[in-house]
Design an enzyme around this catalytic site. Sequence first.
Site, short mmCIF file in Angstrom:
data_model
loop_
_atom_site.label_atom_id
_atom_site.label_comp_id
_atom_site.label_asym_id
_atom_site.label_seq_id
_atom_site.Cartn_x
_atom_site.Cartn_y
_atom_site.Cartn_z
N TRP A 1 0.90 -1.17 -0.07
CA TRP A 1 0.07 0.05 0.14
C TRP A 1 0.87 1.28 0.04
CZ3 TRP A 1 1.82 2.22 4.16
CH2 TRP A 1 2.24 1.54 5.23
N LYS B 1 -2.58 -8.61 -7.40
CA LYS B 1 -3.19 -8.62 -6.35
C LYS B 1 -2.82 -7.44 -5.44
CE LYS B 1 -3.25 -9.51 -2.03
NZ LYS B 1 -3.62 -8.37 -1.43
N ALA C 1 -3.04 -4.23 -2.39
CA ALA C 1 -3.12 -4.32 -1.36
C ALA C 1 -4.39 -3.88 -1.06
CB ALA C 1 -2.14 -3.35 -0.37
N SER D 1 6.28 -6.83 2.93
CA SER D 1 7.12 -7.32 4.18
C SER D 1 7.91 -8.55 4.24
CB SER D 1 6.10 -7.37 5.63
OG SER D 1 5.37 -8.17 5.39
N GLU E 1 10.66 -8.20 -3.18
CA GLU E 1 11.43 -7.09 -2.77
C GLU E 1 10.59 -6.71 -1.42
OE1 GLU E 1 13.33 -4.85 -4.20
OE2 GLU E 1 13.37 -6.04 -6.24
N GLU F 1 11.95 -2.44 11.25
CA GLU F 1 11.60 -1.42 10.06
C GLU F 1 10.46 -0.78 10.84
OE1 GLU F 1 9.89 -2.82 6.73
OE2 GLU F 1 10.88 -1.61 5.48
N1 LIG Z 1 11.77 -3.81 -1.42
C1 LIG Z 1 10.88 -3.02 -2.01
O1 LIG Z 1 10.95 -2.55 -2.98
C2 LIG Z 1 9.85 -2.48 -1.08
C3 LIG Z 1 8.84 -1.41 -1.47
C4 LIG Z 1 7.61 -1.06 -0.97
C5 LIG Z 1 7.52 -1.65 0.20
N2 LIG Z 1 8.03 -2.68 0.77
C6 LIG Z 1 7.83 -3.42 2.10
O2 LIG Z 1 6.56 -3.42 2.21
C7 LIG Z 1 6.23 -3.32 3.55
C8 LIG Z 1 5.00 -2.54 3.89
O3 LIG Z 1 4.05 -2.86 2.94
P1 LIG Z 1 2.80 -3.54 3.53
O4 LIG Z 1 2.45 -3.45 4.81
O5 LIG Z 1 1.62 -3.55 2.51
O6 LIG Z 1 3.18 -5.28 3.39
P2 LIG Z 1 2.58 -6.57 3.54
O7 LIG Z 1 3.60 -7.60 3.58
O8 LIG Z 1 1.69 -6.67 4.69
O9 LIG Z 1 1.68 -6.61 2.58
C9 LIG Z 1 1.96 -6.81 1.06
C10 LIG Z 1 0.95 -7.46 0.35
O10 LIG Z 1 1.03 -8.96 0.74
C11 LIG Z 1 -0.50 -8.88 1.14
N3 LIG Z 1 -0.77 -9.88 2.37
C12 LIG Z 1 -0.80 -9.30 3.68
N4 LIG Z 1 -0.72 -10.37 4.31
C13 LIG Z 1 -0.51 -11.32 3.61
C14 LIG Z 1 -0.60 -12.93 3.86
N5 LIG Z 1 -0.59 -13.33 5.35
N6 LIG Z 1 -0.45 -13.70 2.99
C15 LIG Z 1 -0.42 -13.39 1.87
N7 LIG Z 1 -0.41 -12.00 1.45
C16 LIG Z 1 -0.60 -10.91 2.30
C17 LIG Z 1 -1.14 -7.72 1.31
O11 LIG Z 1 -2.43 -7.44 1.18
C18 LIG Z 1 -0.25 -6.75 0.30
O12 LIG Z 1 -0.92 -6.82 -0.90
C19 LIG Z 1 7.51 -2.85 4.18
O13 LIG Z 1 8.17 -3.99 4.89
C20 LIG Z 1 8.34 -2.38 3.16
O14 LIG Z 1 9.65 -2.30 3.23
C21 LIG Z 1 9.33 -3.23 0.20
#
Ligand SMILES: NC(=O)c1ccc[n+]([C@@H]2O[C@H](COP(=O)([O-])OP(=O)(O)OC[C@H]3O[C@@H](n4cnc5c(N)ncnc54)[C@H](O)[C@@H]3O)[C@@H](O)[C@H]2O)c1
Length: 498
Positions: A165, A189, A191, A243, A264, A395
């Site tokens: 997101w 898919k 967020a 994450s 990523e 983080e």
């Molecule tokens: N390395 C990069 O390029 C980069 C870029 C942007 C964000 N990020 C990372 O993303 C994180 C923040 O974003 P976030 O809170 O949306 O991350 P998140 O891991 O909670 O969610 C990412 C995606 O996974 C889905 N998801 C959530 N829980 C899930 C589960 N149990 N099973 C499968 N899918 C699931 C979410 O709906 C979303 O689409 C931070 O850790 C940040 O560092 C990394």
Amino acid sequence: MTTLSTTLAKRLEDPRLFRQYAYVNGKWTHGEGGREEAVYDPATNEAIGHIPLLEANQITAAVDAAEDAFGQWRALRADERCERLLAWYDLIQANREDLATIMTLEQGKPLPDSRGEVQYGASFVRWFAEEGKRTYGDTIPSPIPNASLGTLKEPVGISAMITPWNFPLAMITRKAAAALAAGCPVIIKPANETPFSALALAELAERAGIPEGIFNVVLGDPPEVSKILCSEPRIRALSFTGSTRVGRILIEQSANTVKRLALELGGNAPFIVGPDMDPKEAAYAAVAAKFQTAGQDCLAANRILVHESIHDEFVEQFAERMSALTVGNGLESEIDLGPLIHRQAVDKAASIVDDAVSKGATMVAGDQSQAPGENFFMPVLLTNVTANMKVWREENFAPVAGITKYSSDDEVIEMANDTEYGLAAYIYTHDIRRIWKLMRALEYGMVSVNSVKMTGPPVPFGGVKQSGLGREGGATGIDEYLETKYYCLGALGSVSGS
Ligand SMILES: NC(=O)c1ccc[n+]([C@@H]2O[C@H](COP(=O)([O-])OP(=O)(O)OC[C@H]3O[C@@H](n4cnc5c(N)ncnc54)[C@H](O)[C@@H]3O)[C@@H](O)[C@H]2O)c1
Ligand SMILES: N[C@@H](CC=O)C(=O)O
């Protein structure tokens, strides 16, 4: 399905960009089970719309559609796919103001930052449109008599993308444009907090002539949808940004189908300031590197490591610069920091600050009584941060800056590498020997020296250690969606040079 919220209806030049349906096989699709979820403006907690939660058979239908469409898409010439992608790029540019408005409403970031992200996201589409024309194979000098050897590059197949997101548009285009240019259909898919940017991209992809079944956006319960995507054998590649916690789950779930994975994941960036630096210059850069997207950025300077000789002056300059940051609704003008994505993020930020203070950190600034709403968190500055604190280990993904003193290059290298993460690191010093030493010793996928800005389409973006696998963007970003097929053409007769 609810109608357009009044806020959005009033603000968009083209209300058709605001879609409250999934997009499967070129059709706007509601959930067959009738489940839906509200999406909120984090600045006001007002529901700005609803999304359907698809059933398992509907996710499988997206895979069926992608499978049916794949043959035709891969058979197009690379320059034909390039034209479609450039048309998509032009449409994103033409609608950038609406896309930025949608982004600010669902994500909260200030409108100028949203405009910047639309521009950034579009730049990947143009980059990969062109890169698709350069997916060269090799000719291999043959050790086999009368044979000609070489490689072909072929699309890996249906590619799924799960995106976060914090960058609701650019994290999609950086993946999808690469896959589409390589000849792969995509199933995205997004967020659930920020689905409307993805759906607007789908509307524009359709207008750009990207055929049905090639660009799909599925919505649903995240663990449910991800499990189906990971275990589906017809999906050959999965690209995830999010994450490290969820990344690990997806690795496990993809094991049975042995998918190509691009991950990523999280970051815990050190921002190292050398003794030779002007404290003001370095402090201003550190504020910029920490507070973009209200600290909800994988590149955010999470641990600021300052040489003891300039530490106190640096802290003073940092605090002064930080106090000038404005916090408020991203739709208003002159706002530097919008809200955090939701209340849980605010609670997490508060607990990280409490943990640090309880373990001996000093809170220099950060009065939460000034927060302009429930989801806002005022910037916090902590000093005397140590490695046993959450603000160091995790983080924080919030506007919480932690500063630590160090006394030598060797010490700061050890401190900087003291994390499971390895996405990006910043070095601020003008001493070329120090630059070279630190750059080589830091266990990070990306190191930026004397520059807060480090990204862009030509950049191989990605991390080492538990920050991920693979690289997005750059000359190799398209390889995540290509297979190398080796061929041996034997019995050719004696052809000179074969
Ligand atoms: N390395 C990069 O390029 C980069 C870029 C942007 C964000 N990020 C990372 O993303 C994180 C923040 O974003 P976030 O809170 O949306 O991350 P998140 O891991 O909670 O969610 C990412 C995606 O996974 C889905 N998801 C959530 N829980 C899930 C589960 N149990 N099973 C499968 N899918 C699931 C979410 O709906 C979303 O689409 C931070 O850790 C940040 O560092 C990394
Ligand atoms: N800021 C990053 C996204 C991470 O959150 C980028 O530039 O791609």
